[in-house]
Scaffold this active site. Structure first.
Site, PDB file in Angstrom:
ATOM      1  N   ASP A   1       0.814  -1.131   0.057  1.00 60.12           N
ATOM      2  CA  ASP A   1       0.142  -0.024  -0.184  1.00 60.12           C
ATOM      3  C   ASP A   1       0.970   1.394   0.077  1.00 60.12           C
ATOM      4  OD1 ASP A   1      -2.353  -1.341  -0.073  1.00 60.12           O
ATOM      5  OD2 ASP A   1      -2.731  -1.379   2.221  1.00 60.12           O
TER       6      ASP A   1
ATOM      7  N   ASP B   1      -5.933   4.507  13.497  1.00 56.88           N
ATOM      8  CA  ASP B   1      -4.530   5.054  13.216  1.00 56.88           C
ATOM      9  C   ASP B   1      -4.608   6.433  12.724  1.00 56.88           C
ATOM     10  OD1 ASP B   1      -3.332   2.882  14.641  1.00 56.88           O
ATOM     11  OD2 ASP B   1      -3.426   1.525  12.927  1.00 56.88           O
TER      12      ASP B   1
ATOM     13  N   SER C   1      -4.405  -8.118   8.489  1.00 57.13           N
ATOM     14  CA  SER C   1      -3.632  -6.921   8.752  1.00 57.13           C
ATOM     15  C   SER C   1      -2.958  -6.943   9.857  1.00 57.13           C
ATOM     16  CB  SER C   1      -4.644  -5.819   8.642  1.00 57.13           C
ATOM     17  OG  SER C   1      -4.122  -4.443   8.973  1.00 57.13           O
TER      18      SER C   1
ATOM     19  N   ARG D   1       1.797   5.272  17.094  1.00 61.11           N
ATOM     20  CA  ARG D   1       1.528   6.293  16.380  1.00 61.11           C
ATOM     21  C   ARG D   1       1.545   7.572  16.588  1.00 61.11           C
ATOM     22  NH1 ARG D   1       1.538   1.810  13.488  1.00 61.11           N
ATOM     23  NH2 ARG D   1      -0.116   1.189  12.251  1.00 61.11           N
TER      24      ARG D   1
HETATM   25  N1  ARG Z   1      -7.204  -2.086  16.883  1.00 66.37           N
HETATM   26  C1  ARG Z   1      -5.873  -1.713  17.217  1.00 66.37           C
HETATM   27  C2  ARG Z   1      -5.661  -0.493  17.797  1.00 66.37           C
HETATM   28  O1  ARG Z   1      -6.555   0.225  17.113  1.00 66.37           O
HETATM   29  C3  ARG Z   1      -4.639  -2.421  16.190  1.00 66.37           C
HETATM   30  C4  ARG Z   1      -4.733  -1.659  15.113  1.00 66.37           C
HETATM   31  C5  ARG Z   1      -3.854  -2.539  13.908  1.00 66.37           C
HETATM   32  N2  ARG Z   1      -3.326  -1.799  12.870  1.00 66.37           N
HETATM   33  C6  ARG Z   1      -3.119  -2.439  11.935  1.00 66.37           C
HETATM   34  N3  ARG Z   1      -3.022  -1.954  10.818  1.00 66.37           N
HETATM   35  N4  ARG Z   1      -3.243  -3.801  11.779  1.00 66.37           N
HETATM   36  O2  ARG Z   1      -4.826   0.156  18.026  1.00 66.37           O
END
Ligand code: ARG
Length: 396
Positions: free
Chosen positions: A14, A123, A174, A94
Site C-alpha cells: 500500500d 490509526d 492486517s 502512532r
Molecule cells: N485495533 C488496534 C488499535 O486500534 C490495532 C490496529 C492495528 N492496525 C493494523 N494496521 N493492523 O490500536
C-alpha cells in the site's frame, strides 16, 4: 520547484504504490519515512524499495529507545490497557510516527504529510492528531482512505507502474508490530465466533505446546520502570525485546478481543504482547506493595481514562500531559523486585520485595509478634459506622 510530501512508509504494498500515486495525483516529490519502533523485518531493504518506487529520499528513523523510554514507559507506569485487555502497542507507536512525520515535514518544508491508513480505523486519528501537535496546519493526504483499492487492484497498479511486488503470498491478516506487541485483524478473524487459526499468531507458541517445565524470572524496577531481568541490567528497549522472546516461548500474552474503535465500530483483534503482559502484571504487584492505599486507589481510577486517551490518539493533549505528571510523581517509591513464574500461557506473580514496602508483618501477622491493637477496632467501627447505623435505624 515541486511541493513535497512526507509519507509514513512501511515497505508494504500500500505505501509503496502510494509513492507513485502521490506523484501522479499531487505532482509532489515524495520523502519516505520509515520509523523503527522494533518491528521485525529488513528495514534497510524496505527503505531501498521506496527509492525504487520513486521516492526522492528515503530514511529510517531509529526510534526503538525513544519508543520504549518515552511512550511505552509512560503507558506501563499507568498500567494502561484498553477496555481491560489491549496493552496498546499499535496505539503507542502512532503518536511517535506522527511526530516524526511532522518534524521531517517542517525541516524539509514539505506541504503535505501522507499515510496509508484506511478511513475506518484508529490509526488515521492518532497519526493526524500527533502531527497536528507539531504542525497544526499541515495538509494530510491519505490515498488508501480516499481510493479504496482492493488487494488485486493494488497489485495490478503496482505491476503497471513497475513497482516491485513481493512474490510470497501476503498474510490474510492486517498486521502491525512493534516492541510492545503485535496486532492482527481482518480475514477470518472478522468472525468473532471463530477461534483464531494457528497462523494468526507469530510471536507466541500455543500454550499447550509450551515447555512442560515452568521458569522463574525476577524483574527489577526503579521509579516504576523495569531495569533488570534476573539482576541483569538492560536498557528498557532490550529488556522488552528479551521478555517478548522468553514470554513467547511460554505462550504468554495472547489476547483475543472485541473492542470499540473510536470511529464507532466494534472490531475483533488478536494481540500478542508477551512482554507487556508480564510487565504490567509485575508492575501492578509492586505498586500493591509500596503505594499508600489512597494513592493506589486514586491512581487506579485514572488508569482507565489514560488508556482511552492513548487509544483515541490524544497522546499530545493537555489532559494526558497533566496525568503524566501525576503518574510520574506516583512512582517515586515503585522500586524493587517482582518474581514471576512462567508456565503454559500464564505469567503468575509469586513474590515481591522492596525497600519501600509498606507491608508491615507486625500489623499483618496472625502469629507471634502481633503489634496491631485489636481493642481499637471497636471504637473505630463505632465511629466509622455511625452515619450508617443512623440510616439503618430510620430505614429498617
Ligand atoms: N485495533 C488496534 C488499535 O486500534 C490495532 C490496529 C492495528 N492496525 C493494523 N494496521 N493492523 O490500536
Amino acid at each position: 520547484m515541486k511541493d513535497k510530501a512526507v509519507l509514513a512508509y512501511s515497505g508494504g504494498l500500500d505505501t509503496s504504490i502510494a509513492i507513485n500515486w502521490l506523484q501522479e495525483n499531487y505532482n509532489v516529490d515524495v520523502i519516505a519515512l520509515l520509523v523503527d519502533v522494533g518491528q521485525p523485518g529488513n528495514l534497510k531493504k524496505a527503505a531501498e524499495k521506496a527509492l525504487k518506487a520513486g521516492a526522492v529520499e528515503s530514511l529510517i528513523v531509529e526510534a526503538k529507545k525513544d519508543f520504549a523510554e518515552n511512550y511505552v514507559a509512560s503507558s506501563l507506569i499507568a498500567n494502561a490497557v484498553y477496555e481491560g485487555k489491549y496493552p496498546l502497542a499499535t496505539a503507542l507507536s502512532r503518536p511517535l510516527i506522527g511526530k516524526a512525520l511532522a518534524e521531517k515535514a517542517k525541516q524539509s518544508k514539505a506541504k503535505y504529510i501522507a499515510h496509508g491508513c484506511t478511513g475506518k480505523g484508529n490509526d488515521q486519528v492518532r497519526i493526524e492528531l500527533a502531527a497536528a501537535a507539531i504542525a497544526p496546519d499541515i495538509k494530510i493526504i491519505a490515498p488508501v482512505r480516499k481510493h479504496k483499492m482492493t488487494r488485486s487492484q493494488a497489485i495490478d497498479y503496482a505491476k503497471e507502474k513497475g513497482i516491485e511486488v513481493e512474490a510470497k503470498k501476503k498474510s490474510p491478516y492486517s498486521i502491525d508490530e512493534n516492541l510492545w506487541g503485535r496486532s492482527a485483524e481482518c480475514g477470518i478473524l472478522e468472525d468473532p465466533w471463530v477461534e483464531p487459526p494457528k497462523a494468526a499468531y507469530a510471536w507466541t507458541v500455543d500454550p499447550q505446546d509450551a515447555p512442560d517445565k515452568h521458569l522463574y524470572i525476577n524483574i527489577g524496577f526503579k521509579s516504576g520502570v523495569p531495569i533488570s531481568i534476573d539482576e541483569h541490567k538492560l536498557s528498557f528497549d532490550k529488556l522488552i525485546a528479551n521478555l517478548n522472546e522468553i514470554g513467547g516461548r511460554f505462550g504468554i500474552g495472547r489476547i483475543d478481543q472485541v473492542e470499540n474503535r473510536l470511529v464507532g465500530i466494534k472490531s475483533r483483534e488478536i494481540y500478542e504482547a508477551p512482554a507487556a503482559t508480564i510487565l504490567i502484571a509485575a508492575h501492578r504487584e509492586l505498586e500493591a506493595l509500596v503505594l499508600e492505599r489512597e494513592m493506589l486507589h486514586f491512581k487506579q481510577s485514572l488508569e482507565h481514562k489514560y488508556a482511552q486517551l492513548i487509544y483515541n490518539g490524544q497522546w499530545f493533549s493537555p489532559l494526558k500531559e497533566a496525568m503524566d505528571a501525576f503518574f510520574v510523581q506516583s512512582q517515586c517509591n515503585v522500586e524493587g523486585e517482582v518474581r514471576l513464574k512462567l508456565y503454559k500461557g500464564n505469567a503468575t506473580v509469586v513474590g515481591r520485595s522492596s525497600k519501600y514496602s509498606l507491608y508491615d508483618l507486625g500489623l499483618a501477622t496472625y502469629e507471634e509478634g502481633d503489634t496491631f491493637d485489636q481493642a481499637k477496632a471497636e471504637g473505630f467501627i463505632e465511629l466509622f459506622g455511625m452515619s450508617f447505623k443512623t440510616w439503618a435505624r430510620k430505614n429498617k
